[in-house]
Scaffold this active site. Structure first.
Site, PDB file in Angstrom:
ATOM      1  N   GLY A 181       0.742  -1.262   0.000  1.00 36.79           N
ATOM      2  CA  GLY A 181       0.000   0.000   0.000  1.00 36.79           C
ATOM      3  C   GLY A 181       0.766   1.302   0.000  1.00 36.79           C
ATOM      4  O   GLY A 181       0.139   2.355  -0.125  1.00 36.79           O
ATOM      5  N   GLY A 183       2.856   2.560  -2.252  1.00 39.54           N
ATOM      6  CA  GLY A 183       3.331   3.003  -3.570  1.00 39.54           C
ATOM      7  C   GLY A 183       2.700   4.299  -4.065  1.00 39.54           C
ATOM      8  O   GLY A 183       1.576   4.652  -3.710  1.00 39.54           O
ATOM      9  N   CYS A 186      -0.484   3.587  -6.042  1.00 33.98           N
ATOM     10  CA  CYS A 186      -1.222   2.468  -5.450  1.00 33.98           C
ATOM     11  C   CYS A 186      -2.457   2.993  -4.722  1.00 33.98           C
ATOM     12  O   CYS A 186      -2.381   4.013  -4.039  1.00 33.98           O
ATOM     13  CB  CYS A 186      -0.262   1.786  -4.486  1.00 33.98           C
ATOM     14  SG  CYS A 186      -1.060   0.746  -3.302  1.00 33.98           S
TER      15      CYS A 186
END
Ligand code: 5GP
Length: 347
Positions: A181, A183, A186
């Site tokens: 999570g 990124g 993301c």
């Protein structure tokens, strides 16, 4: 239901405390590391930064450029066998010390991996990459790959907790990729509510991996060289970058021009765009967990690398560390509620 009360930290929650230093200049810092891998027994030497296997980051052109800096690229899994053949014929052996072949866990992924690896004994690094490394079939896949390729380095991810790092290493992984999570493109945390702040994930997973003589990669969430230094300071052996390496000529991404400015398209591998591009559709039971953005075109990756490595050498100098391993030993994090002063934008 349970609540873990201990607060978990991200890069933005800490700074590294400066320490007395015997170094006279940043040029005395050596960023190369020797790493000896647990199962494969291969010894690798390089700067432990990795280009992500996203399709507009982990490209053949990126690998060629980054190998000059002794930096790894995980090649995205969308190149055909004939493109791999071409790449192998046209590159010097040294390039292959800095290349990992990525794969998913389906049977067709497995067959393609075997075909790629059979092209050259120089291909020694495998990255088994799935969004959710907690699935039981990922563990079975690692065990199978370890049996088929006993002397290759196997990296697998992504997970964020110590018990899963241990299970994957005991199943045959040399390196575990950590991050769910964080990124830049993301959306997993907002789509699913799942995640783990990256700095705490690194601290906990590195401890688990090192206890078993394994290694970890911190994957995602670095927005500048300060974050990379924090990831190493927290104990990560490698740091993987997507967004920081995106937008360069080596990314082979789509360029668009707007108002006389050049941009490059960058997207998450679970975005609607990527799913449509690679499988032509989004399965009805899935949702996208990534976004698409346009980045100001950054030119060659060489300038970005020099900037990152300069920043890291400076971090090391501030704590008196001559190399990256010492940076981890000499890191004391302070919890903070402020970072850079953003009153002015750079001209
Ligand atoms: P960055 O360095 O850009 O912050 O993070 C890069 C990492 O984000 C990748 O290496 C990969 O692990 C993760 N990532 C890439 N695309 C997606 C996506 O579409 N969804 C999610 N959840 N993660 C992604």
């Amino acid at each position: 239901m349970r609540i873990e009360e201990n607060i978990k930290l991200g890069f933005k929650d800490v700074l590294i405390r400066p320490k007395r230093s015997m170094l006279k200049s940043r040029s005395e810092v050596n960023l190369l590391r020797n790493i000896s891998f647990k199962h494969s027994k291969i010894i690798w030497k390089g700067i432990p930064i990795i280009a992500s296997n996203m399709d507009t980051v982990g490209t053949f052109s990126m690998a060629k450029s980054l190998s000059h800096f002794n930096i790894f690229t995980i090649i995205n899994k969308y190149y055909s066998i004939s493109m791999w053949k071409n790449f192998i014929i046209n590159n010097k052996p040294n390039v292959f010390n800095y290349i990992m072949v990525s794969t998913g866990t389906s049977n067709s992924d497995y067959l393609k991996l075997k075909s790629i690896l059979s092209l050259s004994p120089l291909l020694k690094y495998i990255c088994i990459d799935v969004a959710n490394g907690y699935l039981d079939h990922v563990v079975s896949f690692v065990k199978k790959i370890r049996i088929v390729f006993p002397d290759k380095v196997i990296c697998v991810g992504n997970v964020v907790t110590c018990e899963m790092v241990e299970e994957l290493i005991l199943s045959g992984a040399d390196i575990v990729k950590v991050g769910i999570g964080p990124g830049s493109v993301c959306t997993t945390r907002s789509k699913t509510g799942i995640g783990y702040p990256q700095l705490s994930a690194i601290i906990e997973c590195a401890d688990a991996a090192h206890g078993l003589k394994g290694h970890i990669i911190s994957d995602g969430g670095c927005t500048n060289s300060g974050d990379i230094a924090k990831a190493f300071g927290a104990g990560s052996d490698f740091v993987m970058l997507g967004g920081m390496f995106a937008g360069h000529i080596e990314c082979e991404g789509e360029i668009i021009i707007e108002n006389n400015k050049k941009f490059m398209i960058f997207y998450g591998m679970s975005s609607k765009h990527a799913m449509e591009l690679h499988s032509g559709k989004i399965d009805h039971y899935k949702t996208d967990e990534g976004k698409i953005v346009k980045l100001l075109f950054k030119g060659s990756i060489n300038n970005t690398i020099s900037d990152i490595l300069g920043g890291l050498r400076s971090s090391c100098t501030y704590v008196g560390a001559q190399n990256i391993k010492e940076l981890t030993k000499r890191t004391t994090f302070i919890r903070v509620s402020e970072q850079e002063n953003k009153i002015f934008n750079a001209y």
